[in-house]
Design a protein around this motif. Sequence first.
Motif, PDB file in Angstrom:
ATOM      1  N   ALA A  38       0.836  -1.203   0.000  1.00  0.00           N
ATOM      2  CA  ALA A  38       0.000   0.000   0.000  1.00  0.00           C
ATOM      3  C   ALA A  38       0.868   1.250   0.000  1.00  0.00           C
ATOM      4  O   ALA A  38       0.601   2.212  -0.740  1.00  0.00           O
ATOM      5  N   ALA A  39       1.917   1.250   0.836  1.00  0.00           N
ATOM      6  CA  ALA A  39       2.797   2.417   0.909  1.00  0.00           C
ATOM      7  C   ALA A  39       3.546   2.625  -0.400  1.00  0.00           C
ATOM      8  O   ALA A  39       3.705   3.760  -0.869  1.00  0.00           O
ATOM      9  N   SER A  40       3.998   1.546  -1.007  1.00  0.00           N
ATOM     10  CA  SER A  40       4.743   1.657  -2.254  1.00  0.00           C
ATOM     11  C   SER A  40       3.842   2.123  -3.403  1.00  0.00           C
ATOM     12  O   SER A  40       4.245   2.945  -4.230  1.00  0.00           O
ATOM     13  N   ARG A  41       2.625   1.609  -3.434  1.00  0.00           N
ATOM     14  CA  ARG A  41       1.697   2.034  -4.486  1.00  0.00           C
ATOM     15  C   ARG A  41       1.283   3.488  -4.303  1.00  0.00           C
ATOM     16  O   ARG A  41       1.146   4.234  -5.276  1.00  0.00           O
ATOM     17  N   ALA A  42       1.113   3.896  -3.045  1.00  0.00           N
ATOM     18  CA  ALA A  42       0.765   5.291  -2.785  1.00  0.00           C
ATOM     19  C   ALA A  42       1.896   6.215  -3.210  1.00  0.00           C
ATOM     20  O   ALA A  42       1.653   7.313  -3.749  1.00  0.00           O
ATOM     21  N   GLU A  43       3.141   5.760  -3.005  1.00  0.00           N
ATOM     22  CA  GLU A  43       4.282   6.570  -3.431  1.00  0.00           C
ATOM     23  C   GLU A  43       4.300   6.720  -4.945  1.00  0.00           C
ATOM     24  O   GLU A  43       4.555   7.820  -5.476  1.00  0.00           O
ATOM     25  N   LEU A  44       4.023   5.632  -5.663  1.00  0.00           N
ATOM     26  CA  LEU A  44       4.000   5.704  -7.121  1.00  0.00           C
ATOM     27  C   LEU A  44       2.906   6.651  -7.606  1.00  0.00           C
ATOM     28  O   LEU A  44       3.118   7.445  -8.535  1.00  0.00           O
ATOM     29  N   ASP A  45       1.744   6.586  -6.969  1.00  0.00           N
ATOM     30  CA  ASP A  45       0.647   7.476  -7.357  1.00  0.00           C
ATOM     31  C   ASP A  45       1.007   8.936  -7.089  1.00  0.00           C
ATOM     32  O   ASP A  45       0.733   9.820  -7.910  1.00  0.00           O
ATOM     33  N   ALA A  46       1.623   9.182  -5.936  1.00  0.00           N
ATOM     34  CA  ALA A  46       2.003  10.549  -5.593  1.00  0.00           C
ATOM     35  C   ALA A  46       3.093  11.061  -6.530  1.00  0.00           C
ATOM     36  O   ALA A  46       3.087  12.235  -6.933  1.00  0.00           O
ATOM     37  N   TRP A  47       4.027  10.174  -6.877  1.00  0.00           N
ATOM     38  CA  TRP A  47       5.079  10.551  -7.828  1.00  0.00           C
ATOM     39  C   TRP A  47       4.456  10.915  -9.176  1.00  0.00           C
ATOM     40  O   TRP A  47       4.787  11.932  -9.781  1.00  0.00           O
ATOM     41  N   GLU A  48       3.521  10.060  -9.639  1.00  0.00           N
ATOM     42  CA  GLU A  48       2.859  10.326 -10.908  1.00  0.00           C
ATOM     43  C   GLU A  48       2.129  11.663 -10.879  1.00  0.00           C
ATOM     44  O   GLU A  48       2.121  12.415 -11.866  1.00  0.00           O
ATOM     45  N   GLY A  49       1.536  11.980  -9.714  1.00  0.00           N
ATOM     46  CA  GLY A  49       0.787  13.221  -9.603  1.00  0.00           C
ATOM     47  C   GLY A  49       1.630  14.438  -9.285  1.00  0.00           C
ATOM     48  O   GLY A  49       1.105  15.555  -9.165  1.00  0.00           O
ATOM     49  N   GLY A  50       2.936  14.220  -9.138  1.00  0.00           N
ATOM     50  CA  GLY A  50       3.828  15.346  -8.880  1.00  0.00           C
ATOM     51  C   GLY A  50       3.692  15.944  -7.498  1.00  0.00           C
ATOM     52  O   GLY A  50       4.039  17.109  -7.285  1.00  0.00           O
ATOM     53  N   THR A  51       3.213  15.146  -6.526  1.00  0.00           N
ATOM     54  CA  THR A  51       2.983  15.694  -5.184  1.00  0.00           C
ATOM     55  C   THR A  51       4.013  15.255  -4.150  1.00  0.00           C
ATOM     56  O   THR A  51       3.957  15.706  -3.015  1.00  0.00           O
ATOM     57  N   VAL A  52       4.937  14.372  -4.523  1.00  0.00           N
ATOM     58  CA  VAL A  52       5.948  13.956  -3.553  1.00  0.00           C
ATOM     59  C   VAL A  52       7.046  15.008  -3.457  1.00  0.00           C
ATOM     60  O   VAL A  52       7.315  15.738  -4.412  1.00  0.00           O
ATOM     61  N   THR A  53       7.686  15.053  -2.298  1.00  0.00           N
ATOM     62  CA  THR A  53       8.775  15.993  -2.052  1.00  0.00           C
ATOM     63  C   THR A  53       9.926  15.261  -1.380  1.00  0.00           C
ATOM     64  O   THR A  53       9.729  14.187  -0.799  1.00  0.00           O
ATOM     65  N   PRO A  54      11.140  15.800  -1.414  1.00  0.00           N
ATOM     66  CA  PRO A  54      12.238  15.180  -0.670  1.00  0.00           C
ATOM     67  C   PRO A  54      11.916  15.020   0.814  1.00  0.00           C
ATOM     68  O   PRO A  54      12.343  14.050   1.440  1.00  0.00           O
ATOM     69  N   ALA A  55      11.161  15.961   1.377  1.00  0.00           N
ATOM     70  CA  ALA A  55      10.805  15.850   2.796  1.00  0.00           C
ATOM     71  C   ALA A  55       9.928  14.632   3.053  1.00  0.00           C
ATOM     72  O   ALA A  55      10.032  13.989   4.114  1.00  0.00           O
ATOM     73  N   PHE A  56       9.074  14.285   2.112  1.00  0.00           N
ATOM     74  CA  PHE A  56       8.243  13.086   2.246  1.00  0.00           C
ATOM     75  C   PHE A  56       9.118  11.847   2.340  1.00  0.00           C
ATOM     76  O   PHE A  56       8.919  10.979   3.212  1.00  0.00           O
ATOM     77  N   TYR A  57      10.098  11.752   1.460  1.00  0.00           N
ATOM     78  CA  TYR A  57      11.004  10.604   1.505  1.00  0.00           C
ATOM     79  C   TYR A  57      11.884  10.648   2.750  1.00  0.00           C
ATOM     80  O   TYR A  57      12.189   9.610   3.342  1.00  0.00           O
ATOM     81  N   GLY A  58      12.305  11.844   3.131  1.00  0.00           N
ATOM     82  CA  GLY A  58      13.111  11.969   4.332  1.00  0.00           C
ATOM     83  C   GLY A  58      12.390  11.465   5.569  1.00  0.00           C
ATOM     84  O   GLY A  58      12.992  10.818   6.439  1.00  0.00           O
ATOM     85  N   ASP A  59      11.084  11.725   5.645  1.00  0.00           N
ATOM     86  CA  ASP A  59      10.303  11.213   6.768  1.00  0.00           C
ATOM     87  C   ASP A  59      10.260   9.687   6.755  1.00  0.00           C
ATOM     88  O   ASP A  59      10.367   9.045   7.817  1.00  0.00           O
ATOM     89  N   ALA A  60      10.130   9.075   5.574  1.00  0.00           N
ATOM     90  CA  ALA A  60      10.113   7.613   5.477  1.00  0.00           C
ATOM     91  C   ALA A  60      11.450   7.029   5.918  1.00  0.00           C
ATOM     92  O   ALA A  60      11.504   5.980   6.590  1.00  0.00           O
ATOM     93  N   VAL A  61      12.554   7.705   5.559  1.00  0.00           N
ATOM     94  CA  VAL A  61      13.878   7.255   5.993  1.00  0.00           C
ATOM     95  C   VAL A  61      13.983   7.282   7.512  1.00  0.00           C
ATOM     96  O   VAL A  61      14.452   6.319   8.140  1.00  0.00           O
ATOM     97  N   GLU A  62      13.546   8.363   8.134  1.00  0.00           N
ATOM     98  CA  GLU A  62      13.673   8.476   9.586  1.00  0.00           C
ATOM     99  C   GLU A  62      12.756   7.500  10.314  1.00  0.00           C
ATOM    100  O   GLU A  62      13.114   6.968  11.376  1.00  0.00           O
ATOM    101  N   ARG A  63      11.569   7.236   9.767  1.00  0.00           N
ATOM    102  CA  ARG A  63      10.706   6.208  10.349  1.00  0.00           C
ATOM    103  C   ARG A  63      11.383   4.848  10.274  1.00  0.00           C
ATOM    104  O   ARG A  63      11.341   4.060  11.226  1.00  0.00           O
ATOM    105  N   SER A  64      12.029   4.578   9.150  1.00  0.00           N
ATOM    106  CA  SER A  64      12.733   3.302   8.974  1.00  0.00           C
ATOM    107  C   SER A  64      13.908   3.198   9.940  1.00  0.00           C
ATOM    108  O   SER A  64      14.134   2.151  10.563  1.00  0.00           O
ATOM    109  N   ARG A  65      14.666   4.269  10.056  1.00  0.00           N
ATOM    110  CA  ARG A  65      15.824   4.278  10.955  1.00  0.00           C
ATOM    111  C   ARG A  65      15.383   4.004  12.397  1.00  0.00           C
ATOM    112  O   ARG A  65      15.986   3.196  13.110  1.00  0.00           O
ATOM    113  N   SER A  66      14.322   4.672  12.814  1.00  0.00           N
ATOM    114  CA  SER A  66      13.826   4.510  14.175  1.00  0.00           C
ATOM    115  C   SER A  66      13.316   3.093  14.416  1.00  0.00           C
ATOM    116  O   SER A  66      13.588   2.494  15.466  1.00  0.00           O
TER     117      SER A  66
END
Length: 359
Positions: A38-66
Motif C-alpha cells: 500500500a505504501a509503495s503504491r501510494a508513493e507511485l501514485d504521488a510521484w505520478e501526480g507530482g505531489t511527492v517531495t524530498p521531505a516526504f522521503y526523508g520522513d520515510a527514511v527516519e521512520r525506517s531508521r527509528s
Amino acid sequence: MHSTATTSALAEARAHFAAPAGYLAACTQGLPLRETLAASRAELDAWEGGTVTPAFYGDAVERSRSAFARLVGVPANRVAIGSQVSVLVSIAAASAPDGAEVVCVDGDFTSMIYPFLAQAHRGITVVHAPLDRLAEAIGPRTWLVAFSLVQSATGQIADVDAVLAAADRTGARTLADLTQAAGWLPVDASRFDATICHAYKWLCAPRGSAFLTVGDRMLDELRPVQAGWFAGDDPWTSCYGPSIHLAQDARRFDVSPAWPVWPGTAAALEFFAGLDIASVRDHVVGLGDELCARLGIPRLGQAIVTWPDADCTDLTALTAAGIRASGRAGRTRVAFHLWNTPADLDLLVDALPSRPRND
C-alpha cells in the motif's frame, strides 16, 4: 508448544501477508506485507501526480531508521542508512589501518569478504576461518572480525559469545551481518562494534534499503568515505560545496537514499519492530526442526535448513511441485518465516518421496 495467545498473535501477524503456499525462500527474498504494498503504491501514485517531495522521503527514511533501531536494540542516532551490504562493508574496509588483519568466515557471503580483499594494495590481509573455529582465528594482529550472524549458504548460527570473548581478549573490533537474522532471530546489535543489515530478506522490505549500526569505539574510527549531502548535520543545507558539516552521530555514514524504496521499508520495519521476535523464532525453528526430523537429519535449531543436493535432484522436484526454494553451494536450501505453516512443511516433504523420512 505455543500458548493460545502466542498462536493467535502469530496467526494475526500472518494475515498481513498474501503468501502463496510453499513459499520457502525468505532467505532469498522476503514477501511484502500488505502495508508495504500500500505504501509503495501510494508513493507511485504521488510521484505520478507530482505531489511527492524530498521531505516526504526523508520522513520515510527516519521512520525506517527509528524502527530498525528498536528492532535491534540501539538508539536511532547509532543507525546509518544505505543501499547494499557491500556498500556499507566498504566503509569498514576503507577504514582499516594499513597492514591490518581481518578475520572472515570461510564461505561467507561475498559482500562480507570482497570489500576487504579489495584493500590488499594497502597490506590488508584476510584470514578465512571455518565458522566453528572463528573465535580461535582471532589473534593479537586482528583488527576486525567480520562475519554473518547467520550463514547464507547453510543457515548456521555463529557462536556470538565465543567470538565476542575472543575479540575482547585481543582488542579486535567486531562487525556482524544481520541480513539473514534480523526479522526471525532476536538480535542485540549493541553487543557488536558495528552491524550491517539489508532489509529485503527476513524484514520483507523492498530491495535497496540497508542499515549500519555503529558503537562507541567505531564511531570515530570509521571514515565517511561515501559521504554526500545526506551525511550532513542538516542534509537540506548540505547540498552544495565547498564544505560540509558532517553529522556528529552515525548519520555521517548515511548513503543518499534511493527514494522509492523507503516508504515501503518504513511500513515493513514498523511491523517487525512491533512483533515478539522470540515468538517468531520459536515458530520458524519449530518448523525447521520438524523438517530435519522428517528428513532424518540432526535438528539444527535454525530457520534455514539445507542438505546436500549437488545434482539439484531435490531442488528440481521441489520446483516441479510449486515450492519456492533455492540452491546454494551444492545444497538445497529452504527457509521458514512467519507466513509458513505445517501445511508448507507437509507440501515440502511430500515432494521428496525418495528421501528417508522419520514421520
